[in-house]
Design a protein around this motif. Sequence first.
Motif, PDB file in Angstrom:
ATOM      1  N   VAL A  45      26.760  33.687  45.645  1.00 43.59           N
ATOM      2  CA  VAL A  45      27.993  32.887  45.653  1.00 43.59           C
ATOM      3  C   VAL A  45      28.054  32.159  44.314  1.00 43.59           C
ATOM      4  O   VAL A  45      27.055  31.590  43.873  1.00 43.59           O
ATOM      5  N   LEU A  46      29.216  32.213  43.658  1.00 45.68           N
ATOM      6  CA  LEU A  46      29.370  31.517  42.377  1.00 45.68           C
ATOM      7  C   LEU A  46      30.467  30.468  42.517  1.00 45.68           C
ATOM      8  O   LEU A  46      31.483  30.716  43.172  1.00 45.68           O
ATOM      9  N   VAL A  47      30.256  29.303  41.908  1.00 46.55           N
ATOM     10  CA  VAL A  47      31.289  28.260  41.952  1.00 46.55           C
ATOM     11  C   VAL A  47      31.536  27.762  40.537  1.00 46.55           C
ATOM     12  O   VAL A  47      30.593  27.630  39.749  1.00 46.55           O
ATOM     13  N   MET A  48      32.803  27.535  40.204  1.00 49.15           N
ATOM     14  CA  MET A  48      33.120  27.088  38.850  1.00 49.15           C
ATOM     15  C   MET A  48      34.484  26.421  38.790  1.00 49.15           C
ATOM     16  O   MET A  48      35.243  26.474  39.763  1.00 49.15           O
ATOM     17  N   GLU A  49      34.788  25.827  37.630  1.00 48.69           N
ATOM     18  CA  GLU A  49      36.079  25.152  37.478  1.00 48.69           C
ATOM     19  C   GLU A  49      37.195  26.196  37.406  1.00 48.69           C
ATOM     20  O   GLU A  49      36.943  27.394  37.302  1.00 48.69           O
ATOM     21  N   ASN A  50      38.419  25.689  37.434  1.00 45.33           N
ATOM     22  CA  ASN A  50      39.616  26.496  37.603  1.00 45.33           C
ATOM     23  C   ASN A  50      39.774  27.683  36.637  1.00 45.33           C
ATOM     24  O   ASN A  50      39.842  28.841  37.062  1.00 45.33           O
ATOM     25  N   MET A  51      39.808  27.423  35.348  1.00 46.89           N
ATOM     26  CA  MET A  51      40.101  28.532  34.431  1.00 46.89           C
ATOM     27  C   MET A  51      38.928  29.509  34.304  1.00 46.89           C
ATOM     28  O   MET A  51      39.134  30.724  34.228  1.00 46.89           O
ATOM     29  N   PHE A  52      37.711  28.989  34.313  1.00 42.25           N
ATOM     30  CA  PHE A  52      36.549  29.902  34.289  1.00 42.25           C
ATOM     31  C   PHE A  52      36.617  30.827  35.507  1.00 42.25           C
ATOM     32  O   PHE A  52      36.330  32.023  35.421  1.00 42.25           O
ATOM     33  N   GLY A  53      37.022  30.246  36.651  1.00 41.44           N
ATOM     34  CA  GLY A  53      37.107  31.039  37.882  1.00 41.44           C
ATOM     35  C   GLY A  53      38.209  32.082  37.809  1.00 41.44           C
ATOM     36  O   GLY A  53      38.069  33.194  38.318  1.00 41.44           O
ATOM     37  N   ASP A  54      39.290  31.721  37.155  1.00 39.04           N
ATOM     38  CA  ASP A  54      40.405  32.653  36.990  1.00 39.04           C
ATOM     39  C   ASP A  54      39.938  33.867  36.192  1.00 39.04           C
ATOM     40  O   ASP A  54      40.174  35.021  36.559  1.00 39.04           O
ATOM     41  N   ILE A  55      39.243  33.603  35.111  1.00 38.60           N
ATOM     42  CA  ILE A  55      38.824  34.695  34.213  1.00 38.60           C
ATOM     43  C   ILE A  55      37.723  35.534  34.867  1.00 38.60           C
ATOM     44  O   ILE A  55      37.792  36.761  34.918  1.00 38.60           O
ATOM     45  N   LEU A  56      36.705  34.856  35.393  1.00 39.10           N
ATOM     46  CA  LEU A  56      35.579  35.629  35.942  1.00 39.10           C
ATOM     47  C   LEU A  56      35.939  36.368  37.226  1.00 39.10           C
ATOM     48  O   LEU A  56      35.335  37.400  37.529  1.00 39.10           O
ATOM     49  N   SER A  57      36.952  35.889  37.958  1.00 35.53           N
ATOM     50  CA  SER A  57      37.285  36.640  39.177  1.00 35.53           C
ATOM     51  C   SER A  57      37.926  37.979  38.816  1.00 35.53           C
ATOM     52  O   SER A  57      37.733  38.964  39.526  1.00 35.53           O
ATOM     53  N   ASP A  58      38.658  38.032  37.712  1.00 35.95           N
ATOM     54  CA  ASP A  58      39.177  39.338  37.282  1.00 35.95           C
ATOM     55  C   ASP A  58      38.037  40.222  36.791  1.00 35.95           C
ATOM     56  O   ASP A  58      37.992  41.424  37.059  1.00 35.95           O
ATOM     57  N   LEU A  59      37.100  39.629  36.062  1.00 37.38           N
ATOM     58  CA  LEU A  59      35.928  40.405  35.621  1.00 37.38           C
ATOM     59  C   LEU A  59      35.204  40.975  36.840  1.00 37.38           C
ATOM     60  O   LEU A  59      34.841  42.157  36.883  1.00 37.38           O
ATOM     61  N   MET A  60      35.039  40.132  37.851  1.00 33.80           N
ATOM     62  CA  MET A  60      34.309  40.582  39.042  1.00 33.80           C
ATOM     63  C   MET A  60      35.092  41.649  39.802  1.00 33.80           C
ATOM     64  O   MET A  60      34.506  42.572  40.368  1.00 33.80           O
ATOM     65  N   ALA A  61      36.434  41.540  39.799  1.00 35.52           N
ATOM     66  CA  ALA A  61      37.248  42.592  40.433  1.00 35.52           C
ATOM     67  C   ALA A  61      36.995  43.915  39.709  1.00 35.52           C
ATOM     68  O   ALA A  61      36.957  44.982  40.331  1.00 35.52           O
ATOM     69  N   GLY A  62      36.792  43.825  38.406  1.00 31.44           N
ATOM     70  CA  GLY A  62      36.505  45.029  37.620  1.00 31.44           C
ATOM     71  C   GLY A  62      35.197  45.700  38.019  1.00 31.44           C
ATOM     72  O   GLY A  62      35.046  46.918  37.901  1.00 31.44           O
ATOM     73  N   LEU A  63      34.251  44.924  38.553  1.00 36.09           N
ATOM     74  CA  LEU A  63      32.961  45.502  38.967  1.00 36.09           C
ATOM     75  C   LEU A  63      33.131  46.452  40.145  1.00 36.09           C
ATOM     76  O   LEU A  63      32.310  47.326  40.378  1.00 36.09           O
ATOM     77  N   VAL A  64      34.208  46.252  40.922  1.00 41.56           N
ATOM     78  CA  VAL A  64      34.396  47.086  42.123  1.00 41.56           C
ATOM     79  C   VAL A  64      35.662  47.936  42.036  1.00 41.56           C
ATOM     80  O   VAL A  64      36.245  48.306  43.049  1.00 41.56           O
ATOM     81  N   GLY A  65      36.094  48.217  40.824  1.00 45.02           N
ATOM     82  CA  GLY A  65      37.193  49.174  40.678  1.00 45.02           C
ATOM     83  C   GLY A  65      38.540  48.584  40.338  1.00 45.02           C
ATOM     84  O   GLY A  65      39.531  49.298  40.321  1.00 45.02           O
ATOM     85  N   GLY A  66      38.605  47.278  40.099  1.00 42.53           N
ATOM     86  CA  GLY A  66      39.856  46.721  39.588  1.00 42.53           C
ATOM     87  C   GLY A  66      40.558  45.779  40.529  1.00 42.53           C
ATOM     88  O   GLY A  66      40.109  45.512  41.649  1.00 42.53           O
ATOM     89  N   LEU A  67      41.708  45.297  40.042  1.00 43.45           N
ATOM     90  CA  LEU A  67      42.433  44.236  40.735  1.00 43.45           C
ATOM     91  C   LEU A  67      43.008  44.677  42.078  1.00 43.45           C
ATOM     92  O   LEU A  67      43.248  43.855  42.954  1.00 43.45           O
ATOM     93  N   GLY A  68      43.236  45.965  42.236  1.00 41.15           N
ATOM     94  CA  GLY A  68      43.857  46.465  43.464  1.00 41.15           C
ATOM     95  C   GLY A  68      43.031  46.186  44.707  1.00 41.15           C
ATOM     96  O   GLY A  68      43.538  46.265  45.823  1.00 41.15           O
ATOM     97  N   PHE A  69      41.737  45.867  44.543  1.00 40.13           N
ATOM     98  CA  PHE A  69      40.846  45.679  45.696  1.00 40.13           C
ATOM     99  C   PHE A  69      40.484  44.223  45.984  1.00 40.13           C
ATOM    100  O   PHE A  69      39.695  43.970  46.879  1.00 40.13           O
ATOM    101  N   ALA A  70      41.002  43.294  45.178  1.00 37.69           N
ATOM    102  CA  ALA A  70      40.465  41.938  45.238  1.00 37.69           C
ATOM    103  C   ALA A  70      41.318  41.008  46.096  1.00 37.69           C
ATOM    104  O   ALA A  70      42.483  40.759  45.790  1.00 37.69           O
TER     105      ALA A  70
END
Length: 347
Positions: A233-258
């Motif tokens: 589980v990762l926790v972070m402030e607003n903009m860091f979370g915005d950016i890293l959540s897209d990065l993490m969506a990329g780990l599982v095939g992209g934004l369509g799955f998140a």
Amino acid sequence: MSDASAPANTSNTITVIPGDGVGPEVTSAVLRILDAAGAGLAYDMQEAGIAAIQPHGSPLPDETLESIDANRVALKGPLATPAGSGFRSVNVAIRKHFDLFANVRPVRTIVPGGRYEEIDLVLIRENTEGLYVGIEHFIGMEGDPKAAAESVMITTRYGSERVVRFAFEYARTHGRRKVTLAHKANILKHTQGLFLEVGKRLATEYAGRVGFEDRIIDATAMYLVLDPYRFDVLVMENMFGDILSDLMAGLVGGLGFAPAGNMGRSHAVFEAVHGSAPDIAGEGVANPTGLLLSACLLLDHMGRDEEAARIRQAVETVVVAGIARTRDMGGTDGTDAFADAVIRAMA
Ligand code: NAI
């Protein structure tokens, strides 16, 4: 997700906002699947975003806010925000209005054979503070009205504490082993320093129950790519979370799955991580899985674990066996054909 946040809706009615771009296409597919799963929900259809401007004269009509307020739970399609000028983000306005302070974004592998297998991470993003408070202005100098621009980043002890506690509670109630607090306290010593200080103090309360570590945000981004399995589980402030959540969506095939849930103390709004995808809007090719998995989080939140599990299982069956795949999954099926396949898999 029914833990430290919003109490579950006791009625069957949820607010549904189809939104902009691909929103109406993926929303109608998701509602069909919810009905087929026997979720037994009633939909209070509302408008927001660009879709609401013409009929209501506002991208966030009062009726929409009143509906969310009454139903306490909403499923929301993407809402387009003009970049640089125009109205402020309606997504941010909804989060602020209902004080939806924690944005929960689970990231799990569904399509096998990608760069990584068996990813199972959860990002919890602070949703109301940071640079998203939108306090910014231009500074004029020597005849140039835009010689400089200034933006204010707000971090409060209250805001930090409730989101970090949410992360620990989420970990505890979902059988997770560790919370990683990602930050930039080495440079932003006050704003990020406070967030880290709060995190370290709360970690002592959960010692022996949930593990804790803190990491600099840039190193976190690198390790998420090199070795995502070291996180949980990762926790972070607003903009860091915005950016890293897209990065993490990329780990599982992209934004369509998140999927994502915006959780407050009394209200919750579920939405896909992706935006309105104007490049493919109206073509009937958008992947509805992000919004569908968000609807599953909504069902979890309403205590309908069985229906949520049935849908997740059907999505997995369809995608893994290649029964139907949308274009972003490397297939040729459209939004409706994909939804039909998920419905058949539940039969
Ligand atoms: P986007 O997420 O809409 O699109 C990025 C890329 O991903 C595009 O190539 C798009 O075709 C693809 N994509 C997105 N969703 C997809 C889906 N369901 N199936 C297949 N492919 C998909 O991001 P972008 O272009 O930066 O933003 C477009 C608009 O959406 C902007 O106005 C932005 O403000 C808004 N937005 C709204 C969000 C929300 O309502 N929560 C979140 C992110 C952006």
